[in-house]
Write a protein that holds these residues in place. Structure first.
Motif, PDB file in Angstrom:
ATOM      1  N   TRP A 408      28.373  61.203  15.832  1.00 41.40           N
ATOM      2  CA  TRP A 408      28.685  61.615  14.465  1.00 41.40           C
ATOM      3  C   TRP A 408      29.203  63.051  14.432  1.00 41.40           C
ATOM      4  O   TRP A 408      28.732  63.876  13.644  1.00 41.40           O
ATOM      5  CB  TRP A 408      27.471  61.460  13.541  1.00 41.40           C
ATOM      6  N   SER A 409      30.160  63.340  15.303  1.00 38.38           N
ATOM      7  CA  SER A 409      30.692  64.704  15.389  1.00 38.38           C
ATOM      8  C   SER A 409      31.411  65.125  14.118  1.00 38.38           C
ATOM      9  O   SER A 409      31.492  66.311  13.804  1.00 38.38           O
ATOM     10  CB  SER A 409      31.638  64.820  16.592  1.00 38.38           C
ATOM     11  N   GLY A 410      31.953  64.157  13.377  1.00 35.43           N
ATOM     12  CA  GLY A 410      32.582  64.465  12.093  1.00 35.43           C
ATOM     13  C   GLY A 410      31.642  64.302  10.925  1.00 35.43           C
ATOM     14  O   GLY A 410      32.052  64.391   9.768  1.00 35.43           O
ATOM     15  N   ASN A 411      30.361  64.007  11.215  1.00 28.64           N
ATOM     16  CA  ASN A 411      29.311  63.875  10.210  1.00 28.64           C
ATOM     17  C   ASN A 411      29.654  62.832   9.155  1.00 28.64           C
ATOM     18  O   ASN A 411      30.080  61.732   9.495  1.00 28.64           O
ATOM     19  CB  ASN A 411      29.003  65.247   9.609  1.00 28.64           C
ATOM     20  N   PHE A 412      29.511  63.163   7.877  1.00 26.37           N
ATOM     21  CA  PHE A 412      29.679  62.171   6.825  1.00 26.37           C
ATOM     22  C   PHE A 412      31.132  61.721   6.681  1.00 26.37           C
ATOM     23  O   PHE A 412      31.396  60.638   6.168  1.00 26.37           O
ATOM     24  CB  PHE A 412      29.143  62.723   5.496  1.00 26.37           C
ATOM     25  N   ARG A 413      32.061  62.531   7.152  1.00 25.87           N
ATOM     26  CA  ARG A 413      33.453  62.097   7.147  1.00 25.87           C
ATOM     27  C   ARG A 413      33.644  60.926   8.107  1.00 25.87           C
ATOM     28  O   ARG A 413      34.381  59.994   7.820  1.00 25.87           O
ATOM     29  CB  ARG A 413      34.365  63.263   7.521  1.00 25.87           C
ATOM     30  N   ASP A 414      33.001  61.005   9.266  1.00 29.61           N
ATOM     31  CA  ASP A 414      33.067  59.896  10.218  1.00 29.61           C
ATOM     32  C   ASP A 414      32.477  58.627   9.616  1.00 29.61           C
ATOM     33  O   ASP A 414      33.047  57.538   9.753  1.00 29.61           O
ATOM     34  CB  ASP A 414      32.300  60.242  11.496  1.00 29.61           C
ATOM     35  N   LEU A 415      31.325  58.770   8.960  1.00 32.89           N
ATOM     36  CA  LEU A 415      30.676  57.599   8.373  1.00 32.89           C
ATOM     37  C   LEU A 415      31.527  56.998   7.262  1.00 32.89           C
ATOM     38  O   LEU A 415      31.700  55.775   7.182  1.00 32.89           O
ATOM     39  CB  LEU A 415      29.297  57.975   7.839  1.00 32.89           C
ATOM     40  N   GLY A 416      32.076  57.865   6.387  1.00 35.52           N
ATOM     41  CA  GLY A 416      32.929  57.374   5.306  1.00 35.52           C
ATOM     42  C   GLY A 416      34.153  56.650   5.826  1.00 35.52           C
ATOM     43  O   GLY A 416      34.534  55.583   5.313  1.00 35.52           O
ATOM     44  N   ALA A 417      34.784  57.212   6.869  1.00 36.10           N
ATOM     45  CA  ALA A 417      35.967  56.572   7.450  1.00 36.10           C
ATOM     46  C   ALA A 417      35.607  55.248   8.104  1.00 36.10           C
ATOM     47  O   ALA A 417      36.358  54.267   8.019  1.00 36.10           O
ATOM     48  CB  ALA A 417      36.620  57.510   8.462  1.00 36.10           C
ATOM     49  N   SER A 418      34.449  55.192   8.768  1.00 34.31           N
ATOM     50  CA  SER A 418      34.001  53.968   9.421  1.00 34.31           C
ATOM     51  C   SER A 418      33.779  52.855   8.405  1.00 34.31           C
ATOM     52  O   SER A 418      34.226  51.713   8.591  1.00 34.31           O
ATOM     53  CB  SER A 418      32.713  54.234  10.209  1.00 34.31           C
ATOM     54  N   VAL A 419      33.092  53.173   7.315  1.00 36.66           N
ATOM     55  CA  VAL A 419      32.848  52.173   6.271  1.00 36.66           C
ATOM     56  C   VAL A 419      34.165  51.716   5.645  1.00 36.66           C
ATOM     57  O   VAL A 419      34.350  50.530   5.370  1.00 36.66           O
ATOM     58  CB  VAL A 419      31.895  52.744   5.199  1.00 36.66           C
ATOM     59  N   MET A 420      35.082  52.649   5.430  1.00 43.16           N
ATOM     60  CA  MET A 420      36.364  52.272   4.844  1.00 43.16           C
ATOM     61  C   MET A 420      37.115  51.282   5.742  1.00 43.16           C
ATOM     62  O   MET A 420      37.697  50.309   5.269  1.00 43.16           O
ATOM     63  CB  MET A 420      37.223  53.506   4.600  1.00 43.16           C
ATOM     64  N   ARG A 421      37.088  51.521   7.063  1.00 41.72           N
ATOM     65  CA  ARG A 421      37.752  50.602   7.982  1.00 41.72           C
ATOM     66  C   ARG A 421      37.098  49.220   7.944  1.00 41.72           C
ATOM     67  O   ARG A 421      37.772  48.188   7.888  1.00 41.72           O
ATOM     68  CB  ARG A 421      37.721  51.170   9.404  1.00 41.72           C
ATOM     69  N   LEU A 422      35.760  49.207   7.991  1.00 37.07           N
ATOM     70  CA  LEU A 422      35.053  47.940   7.967  1.00 37.07           C
ATOM     71  C   LEU A 422      35.325  47.156   6.689  1.00 37.07           C
ATOM     72  O   LEU A 422      35.579  45.944   6.716  1.00 37.07           O
ATOM     73  CB  LEU A 422      33.549  48.182   8.117  1.00 37.07           C
ATOM     74  N   ALA A 423      35.262  47.854   5.557  1.00 40.10           N
ATOM     75  CA  ALA A 423      35.470  47.175   4.269  1.00 40.10           C
ATOM     76  C   ALA A 423      36.897  46.677   4.122  1.00 40.10           C
ATOM     77  O   ALA A 423      37.141  45.592   3.573  1.00 40.10           O
ATOM     78  CB  ALA A 423      35.117  48.131   3.132  1.00 40.10           C
ATOM     79  N   THR A 424      37.852  47.451   4.598  1.00 35.71           N
ATOM     80  CA  THR A 424      39.254  47.061   4.482  1.00 35.71           C
ATOM     81  C   THR A 424      39.560  45.825   5.320  1.00 35.71           C
ATOM     82  O   THR A 424      40.319  44.938   4.902  1.00 35.71           O
ATOM     83  CB  THR A 424      40.168  48.223   4.911  1.00 35.71           C
ATOM     84  N   LEU A 425      38.966  45.745   6.502  1.00 36.90           N
ATOM     85  CA  LEU A 425      39.258  44.640   7.425  1.00 36.90           C
ATOM     86  C   LEU A 425      38.375  43.421   7.200  1.00 36.90           C
ATOM     87  O   LEU A 425      38.610  42.382   7.815  1.00 36.90           O
ATOM     88  CB  LEU A 425      39.091  45.130   8.866  1.00 36.90           C
ATOM     89  N   GLU A 438      33.792  45.792  17.151  1.00 38.04           N
ATOM     90  CA  GLU A 438      35.093  46.452  17.299  1.00 38.04           C
ATOM     91  C   GLU A 438      35.043  47.879  16.765  1.00 38.04           C
ATOM     92  O   GLU A 438      35.596  48.807  17.385  1.00 38.04           O
ATOM     93  CB  GLU A 438      36.154  45.640  16.558  1.00 38.04           C
ATOM     94  N   GLU A 439      34.359  48.066  15.643  1.00 40.19           N
ATOM     95  CA  GLU A 439      34.244  49.411  15.066  1.00 40.19           C
ATOM     96  C   GLU A 439      33.402  50.322  15.961  1.00 40.19           C
ATOM     97  O   GLU A 439      33.704  51.509  16.113  1.00 40.19           O
ATOM     98  CB  GLU A 439      33.625  49.334  13.665  1.00 40.19           C
ATOM     99  N   ILE A 440      32.348  49.782  16.549  1.00 43.57           N
ATOM    100  CA  ILE A 440      31.523  50.572  17.462  1.00 43.57           C
ATOM    101  C   ILE A 440      32.341  51.061  18.646  1.00 43.57           C
ATOM    102  O   ILE A 440      32.246  52.223  19.060  1.00 43.57           O
ATOM    103  CB  ILE A 440      30.307  49.748  17.930  1.00 43.57           C
ATOM    104  N   GLU A 441      33.171  50.192  19.202  1.00 43.94           N
ATOM    105  CA  GLU A 441      34.028  50.604  20.317  1.00 43.94           C
ATOM    106  C   GLU A 441      35.011  51.690  19.880  1.00 43.94           C
ATOM    107  O   GLU A 441      35.299  52.623  20.629  1.00 43.94           O
ATOM    108  CB  GLU A 441      34.786  49.397  20.869  1.00 43.94           C
ATOM    109  N   ARG A 442      35.495  51.569  18.669  1.00 44.41           N
ATOM    110  CA  ARG A 442      36.437  52.580  18.153  1.00 44.41           C
ATOM    111  C   ARG A 442      35.737  53.934  18.015  1.00 44.41           C
ATOM    112  O   ARG A 442      36.294  54.970  18.375  1.00 44.41           O
ATOM    113  CB  ARG A 442      36.997  52.133  16.806  1.00 44.41           C
ATOM    114  N   LEU A 443      34.516  53.928  17.492  1.00 37.46           N
ATOM    115  CA  LEU A 443      33.766  55.176  17.360  1.00 37.46           C
ATOM    116  C   LEU A 443      33.436  55.777  18.723  1.00 37.46           C
ATOM    117  O   LEU A 443      33.533  56.999  18.913  1.00 37.46           O
ATOM    118  CB  LEU A 443      32.477  54.926  16.563  1.00 37.46           C
ATOM    119  N   ARG A 444      33.056  54.950  19.660  1.00 40.00           N
ATOM    120  CA  ARG A 444      32.775  55.457  21.006  1.00 40.00           C
ATOM    121  C   ARG A 444      34.009  56.140  21.598  1.00 40.00           C
ATOM    122  O   ARG A 444      33.917  57.221  22.190  1.00 40.00           O
ATOM    123  CB  ARG A 444      32.342  54.304  21.912  1.00 40.00           C
TER     124      ARG A 444
END
Length: 533
Positions: A408-425, A438-444
């Motif tokens: 979580w190096s980008g903190n809440f920005r990372d979390l917000g972006a992650s949720v947006m990707r998941l919800a969009t797809l 797939e999202e976990i691999e992207r974050l890693r």
């Protein structure tokens, strides 16, 4: 110049009553407000139930105009179905104050608590104590002897909140509501963060001093500053606007102009006057994010503006005024910047009265789940499309998100972006397990780089996220040794080189085989079927 005195009061259906010339011999509290020589009533906001008391209101209005011609009177038709119903009275008075245009810089406000029921008096106190009413309580009393036009006496008073248990409970509920506002409505579970929010709520309500928010990028400094502004706006403490700027974007000559404005002709291209952000924030809140990036000249000007509320625009010879409240944000160590000569110690001293360090998301793992729900709800609301996790996908995401592997190096920005990707797809409004993986691999890959991916991911798959951080670090090293060894025995000798010398008999291969079996692995898997004993 003294401020205009404004009183809000309710028509006294019994105390204010009176007809004929003899009414002037009777003490009437509303009329008496305009009869005190040392209390100049500029305006009276009179709340009246016009359905039942229009005639009495007309008489009182005319008599007040006669007693105090300079007083402006505004009559507000205020219907109370039951003047003794606490909920109904509180809601009516709260709604009135919410729609009232308070001008605290120009006017002093009082609530006349002599008229109205005891219930209304309690409600007025609650609204004043919680700062929904930005003024004081005014109590008037009759003279010792009626008659002769004596206005009686008045006093500005405080009530003892502890005498009213119901009010104390409601006041506490209001404070909890204010803290909830600062947390964006997120039910945070981190005790240290909640304690910090409690103090910020108290300071925001009671202090106009600068506030310094420290923490890594994406920790929520800007969001918290906006919420502080909204809280103070709700309590009529800041009639101005919220102005925000990231100081890292201010460079060269434009920095001075952006902050302090300029006059026409100050430099080439200055075709007209520019107010600047400090003037735009007059009577409001200015949030200077990354304040450690400001240049020395800008720091000096800012310090003077904070202390004197005055400064010179670029190219100007006439000072301008701006009375703003400042919240500063930084991800730098300002004390270290002072030691290095990059930040003024006197400015830091001015900012350092109320300093709060916002923890990063990785330091608030218990808050990841409520923030995940918050981000998903926000996306659904903004996109007008309901999206949810299925059970397995949610559990898998949270296991990874709260593990030591999640940087979580980008903190809440990372979390917000992650949720947006998941919800969009998400297909059909459902986030499935394969999409989460797939999202976990992207974050890693984002945090560690594609080349630095753990070898355990391919070997264990989803089970990789279930390892304790201690086991993960140890097992990763074992797998890397095995991958370059020619045999299980060679890998065992390398891994157990020291302890094998302490044993009478050793079977390094067997020790390694048993260790791998603890995690459901064998030598063939680790070596990809290419090794032999």
């Amino acid at each position: 110049m003294s401020k205009r005195q404004v009183v809000i009061g309710m028509l006294g259906t019994q105390l204010d009553a009176g007809v004929g010339p003899g009414r002037w011999e009777k003490w009437r509290p509303t009329v008496s407000l305009g009869m005190h020589e040392d209390f100049l009533l500029g305006r009276l906001e009179l709340l009246v139930d016009a359905r039942r008391y229009a005639k009495l209101a007309s008489v009182v209005s005319a008599d007040l105009a006669q007693a105090s011609p300079e007083t402006e009177l505004r009559v507000h038709d205020t219907y109370l179905a039951d003047p003794w119903d606490f909920e109904g009275v509180y809601a009516t008075l709260h709604d009135f104050l919410s729609g009232y245009d308070f001008r605290t810089e120009e006017e002093d406000y009082y609530v006349h608590i002599t008229t109205g029921t005891h219930v209304s008096q309690i409600c007025w106190f609650l609204l004043a104590e919680s700062r929904h009413f930005p003024g004081r309580l005014l109590q008037t009393s009759p003279p010792r002897k009626q008659g002769g036009g004596d206005p009686g006496s008045y006093a500005v008073i405080d009530l003892d909140l502890s005498r009213y248990d119901l009010i104390a409970q409601r006041f506490q509920q209001q404070r909890l509501h204010d803290r909830d506002l600062l947390k964006s409505g997120i039910a945070t579970r981190n005790a240290a963060f909640n304690r910090m929010i409690e103090q910020i709520e108290t300071v925001a309500t009671r202090s106009k001093a600068p506030m310094l928010l420290m923490g890594p990028t994406g920790a929520g400094k800007s969001q918290l500053a906006k919420r502080v502004f909204e809280l103070k706006k709700l309590k009529h403490q800041l009639p101005g606007q919220f102005v925000e700027v990231n100081c890292a974007t201010l460079r060269g000559d434009g920095a001075m102009s952006t902050l302090f404005g300029h006059v026409k002709g100050a430099y080439t291209g200055a075709a007209g006057d520019r107010a600047g952000l400090l003037r735009s924030a007059h009577r409001g809140l200015l949030f200077l994010d990354e304040i450690g990036e400001l240049g020395q000249d800008e720091q000096a000007m800012l310090l003077r503006a904070l202390e004197e509320k005055r400064f010179l625009p670029v190219g100007g010879d006439k000072e301008v005024e701006s009375d703003f409240q400042l919240i500063a944000g930084t991800n730098r160590d300002l004390q270290q910047a002072v030691a290095q000569g990059r930040f003024r110690d006197d400015l830091l001293a001015r900012l350092n009265l109320w300093t709060y360090r916002l923890p990063g998301l990785a330091d608030r793992v218990e808050d990841i789940e409520p923030n995940l729900d918050f981000e998903l709800e926000r996306w659904s609301r903004e996109q007008h499309q309901r999206v949810t996790f299925n059970r397995e996908a949610r559990e898998r995401y949270l296991r990874f998100a709260t593990s030591g592997e999640a940087a979580w190096s980008g903190n809440f920005r990372d979390l917000g972006a992650s949720v947006m990707r998941l919800a969009t797809l998400a297909v059909g409004g459902r986030i499935q397990l394969d999409l989460v993986q797939e999202e976990i691999e992207r974050l890693r890959a984002t945090w560690h780089g594609a080349q630095a991916a753990s070898p355990l991911d391919a070997l264990l798959g989803e089970r990789s996220g279930e390892l304790d951080r201690f086991d993960r670090v140890q097992l990763e090293e074992v797998v890397r040794v095995c991958a370059r060894a020619r045999s299980l025995s060679q890998a065992g000798r390398e891994l157990f080189a020291y302890t094998r010398s302490q044993r009478a008999s050793t079977n390094d291969a067997d020790r390694l085989r048993k260790y791998l079996a603890r995690f459901g692995l064998d030598w063939e898997q680790v070596r990809g079927g290419g090794g032999s004993e």
